[in-house]
Design a protein around this motif. Structure first.
Motif, mmCIF file in Angstrom:
data_model
loop_
_atom_site.group_PDB
_atom_site.id
_atom_site.type_symbol
_atom_site.label_atom_id
_atom_site.label_comp_id
_atom_site.label_asym_id
_atom_site.label_seq_id
_atom_site.Cartn_x
_atom_site.Cartn_y
_atom_site.Cartn_z
ATOM 1 N N ALA A 146 58.266 33.543 77.912
ATOM 2 C CA ALA A 146 58.235 35.047 78.969
ATOM 3 C C ALA A 146 57.104 34.976 79.480
ATOM 4 N N ASN A 147 57.247 35.188 80.958
ATOM 5 C CA ASN A 147 56.129 35.332 81.964
ATOM 6 C C ASN A 147 55.234 34.060 81.637
ATOM 7 N N GLY A 148 55.743 32.743 81.328
ATOM 8 C CA GLY A 148 55.037 31.446 81.169
ATOM 9 C C GLY A 148 54.719 31.194 79.965
ATOM 10 N N GLU A 149 54.517 32.232 78.908
ATOM 11 C CA GLU A 149 54.163 32.097 77.537
ATOM 12 C C GLU A 149 55.238 31.510 76.827
ATOM 13 N N ARG A 150 54.794 30.200 76.212
ATOM 14 C CA ARG A 150 55.810 29.956 75.092
ATOM 15 C C ARG A 150 56.081 30.477 73.885
ATOM 16 N N LEU A 151 57.166 30.791 73.367
ATOM 17 C CA LEU A 151 57.342 31.774 72.094
ATOM 18 C C LEU A 151 57.280 30.588 70.912
ATOM 19 N N SER A 152 56.935 30.971 69.839
ATOM 20 C CA SER A 152 56.821 30.090 68.721
ATOM 21 C C SER A 152 58.359 30.292 67.869
ATOM 22 N N GLN A 153 58.969 29.201 67.390
ATOM 23 C CA GLN A 153 60.245 29.207 67.016
ATOM 24 C C GLN A 153 59.969 29.527 65.345
ATOM 25 N N SER A 166 43.873 42.070 74.818
ATOM 26 C CA SER A 166 44.556 42.762 75.978
ATOM 27 C C SER A 166 44.748 41.938 77.406
ATOM 28 N N SER A 167 44.442 40.677 77.297
ATOM 29 C CA SER A 167 44.564 39.740 78.510
ATOM 30 C C SER A 167 46.004 39.432 78.931
ATOM 31 N N TYR A 168 46.793 39.764 78.065
ATOM 32 C CA TYR A 168 48.282 39.569 78.391
ATOM 33 C C TYR A 168 49.094 40.859 77.815
ATOM 34 N N TYR A 169 49.829 41.445 78.755
ATOM 35 C CA TYR A 169 50.805 42.490 78.502
ATOM 36 C C TYR A 169 51.677 42.398 79.647
ATOM 37 N N PHE A 170 52.874 43.243 79.421
ATOM 38 C CA PHE A 170 54.002 43.346 80.497
ATOM 39 C C PHE A 170 53.765 44.341 81.144
ATOM 40 N N LYS A 171 54.044 44.282 82.439
ATOM 41 C CA LYS A 171 53.750 45.353 83.368
ATOM 42 C C LYS A 171 55.173 45.759 84.236
ATOM 43 N N GLU A 172 55.524 45.210 85.400
ATOM 44 C CA GLU A 172 56.741 45.490 85.990
ATOM 45 C C GLU A 172 57.870 44.593 86.008
ATOM 46 N N GLN A 173 57.434 43.370 85.590
ATOM 47 C CA GLN A 173 58.678 42.295 85.586
ATOM 48 C C GLN A 173 58.330 41.373 84.140
ATOM 49 N N VAL A 174 59.349 40.801 83.981
ATOM 50 C CA VAL A 174 59.419 39.834 82.663
ATOM 51 C C VAL A 174 60.307 38.813 83.462
ATOM 52 N N ASN A 175 59.717 37.601 83.109
ATOM 53 C CA ASN A 175 60.456 36.277 83.562
ATOM 54 C C ASN A 175 60.870 35.488 82.384
ATOM 55 N N TRP A 176 61.905 35.675 81.883
ATOM 56 C CA TRP A 176 62.664 34.719 80.725
ATOM 57 C C TRP A 176 62.993 33.596 80.980
ATOM 58 N N ARG A 177 62.710 32.533 80.280
ATOM 59 C CA ARG A 177 63.573 31.146 80.325
ATOM 60 C C ARG A 177 63.684 30.876 78.756
ATOM 61 N N VAL A 178 65.155 30.527 78.569
ATOM 62 C CA VAL A 178 65.721 29.999 77.488
ATOM 63 C C VAL A 178 66.475 28.749 77.772
ATOM 64 N N ASP A 179 65.812 27.555 77.005
ATOM 65 C CA ASP A 179 66.400 26.288 77.316
ATOM 66 C C ASP A 179 68.138 26.259 77.066
ATOM 67 N N GLU A 189 66.025 34.234 83.730
ATOM 68 C CA GLU A 189 66.157 35.660 84.239
ATOM 69 C C GLU A 189 64.862 36.252 84.488
ATOM 70 N N SER A 190 64.822 36.930 85.495
ATOM 71 C CA SER A 190 63.665 37.874 85.967
ATOM 72 C C SER A 190 64.151 39.376 85.857
ATOM 73 N N ARG A 191 63.441 40.107 85.270
ATOM 74 C CA ARG A 191 63.965 41.577 84.994
ATOM 75 C C ARG A 191 62.788 42.505 85.530
ATOM 76 N N GLN A 192 63.066 43.257 86.405
ATOM 77 C CA GLN A 192 62.109 44.370 87.067
ATOM 78 C C GLN A 192 62.619 45.594 86.452
ATOM 79 N N THR A 193 61.782 46.142 85.821
ATOM 80 C CA THR A 193 62.283 47.585 85.054
ATOM 81 C C THR A 193 60.899 48.196 84.942
#
Length: 300
Positions: A146-153, A166-179, A189-193
């Motif tokens: 999410a936004n370039g940060e890899r999630l742990s399985q 507080s160096s990382y939080y969500f603002k206006e957009q989330v860029n998701w990548r799922v292999d 997918e990029s979601r701007q909400t």
């Protein structure tokens, strides 16, 4: 090693306990001096542990083999383990939709300045992803970010990320990548909400189980579809959760609801969320944006 008297080839044996989401606890009951155990789980995986815990990703009847060896010989035993698809496991503490095949959740956890319910002291981002297979197990999705940060399985095939500050939080957009995997394709997918906006909590630091307990925000949330009002234990496990639409800013827990709780330290949380959906390969994926804030309480 497991021991008994005499220098003979061992006798292999085991019991098993099937738990939720395809998890099986194996209990080794072999007899004799054993130098090596080999478990073959019938799904392509194996183990050399004495008492392994194994997770099956698909339901079915599996023939599990245990081989016990020492210098005098070996023995093996085969037993069947029946894995049955069950009810979907919710992502505890988050919105749940009965028609969801998967969730991509982005959350901002907000701490307000004490005594100033509209002044933010700290905010940090969290992400949670879980996709189901056709029999309600979470599936292995490869690399998820999410936004370039890899999630742990996690062990149950959900994916998590939590910013330490507080160096990382969500603002206006989330860029998701799922292999992708398990019949899910790669998802980019990029979601701007607009993110849900909330204020600090109004609450009593003591929950009296004999009477009504009110949990509320200092004002109506904005850009939210609904709000969850929750009481949790100190580890974050949700004990009570109630949902209201965003035109309300409070919920009254009744004494009947509170009577299910145990006395001790706890937390309260208010979580506002909005969501969007899309269909991929005839499966419905929910994009959920959350804003939450919590406080410590004591249950009496």
């Amino acid at each position: 090693m497991l021991f008994s008297c005499g220098k003979k080839a061992p006798k292999a044996n085991f019991d098993s306990v099937v738990k939720r989401a395809g998890v099986v606890d194996f209990l080794n009951t072999s007899v004799g001096v054993v130098d090596e155990f080999i478990w073959i789980f019938d799904d392509g995986d194996s183990s050399f542990a004495i008492n392994p815990v194994h997770r099956y990703n698909e339901p079915g009847l599996y023939s599990v083999k245990l081989i016990a060896k020492n210098e005098n010989g070996s023995d093996e035993v085969v037993k069947e383990v029946d894995i049955v698809g069950g009810d979907r496991e919710d992502l505890s503490g988050h919105p749940s939709f009965s028609d969801a095949d998967g969730y991509l959740i982005a959350q901002n956890e907000i701490v307000f300045v004490e005594g100033s319910p509209f002044q933010i002291q700290n905010i940090r981002g969290k992400a949670l992803v879980g996709f189901y297979d056709t029999t309600n197990f979470f599936v292995d999705l490869g690399v998820v970010s999410a936004n370039g940060e890899r999630l742990s399985q996690s062990d149950n095939n959900t994916y998590v990320f939590s910013s330490p500050d507080s160096s990382y939080y969500f603002k206006e957009q989330v860029n998701w990548r799922v292999d992708g995997g398990q019949r899910y394709p790669t998802i980019i997918e990029s979601r701007q909400t607009a993110w849900p906006s909330i204020s600090g909590i109004q609450f009593n630091p003591t929950i009296d189980r004999s009477t009504t307990y009110t949990l509320s925000l200092n004002g109506l949330p904005s850009d939210a579809d609904a709000v969850l009002y929750q009481i949790m234990d100190t580890s974050g496990t949700v004990l009570l959760s109630r949902e209201e639409n965003s035109s309300f800013s409070s919920y009254n827990f009744t004494s009947f609801e509170l009577d299910t709780l145990t006395a001790g330290l706890a937390k309260v949380r208010i979580l506002a969320y909005n969501y969007d959906t899309f269909i991929v390969d005839q499966r419905k994926i929910y994009f959920v944006n959350e804003a939450s804030t919590e406080a410590a309480v004591e249950i009496k």
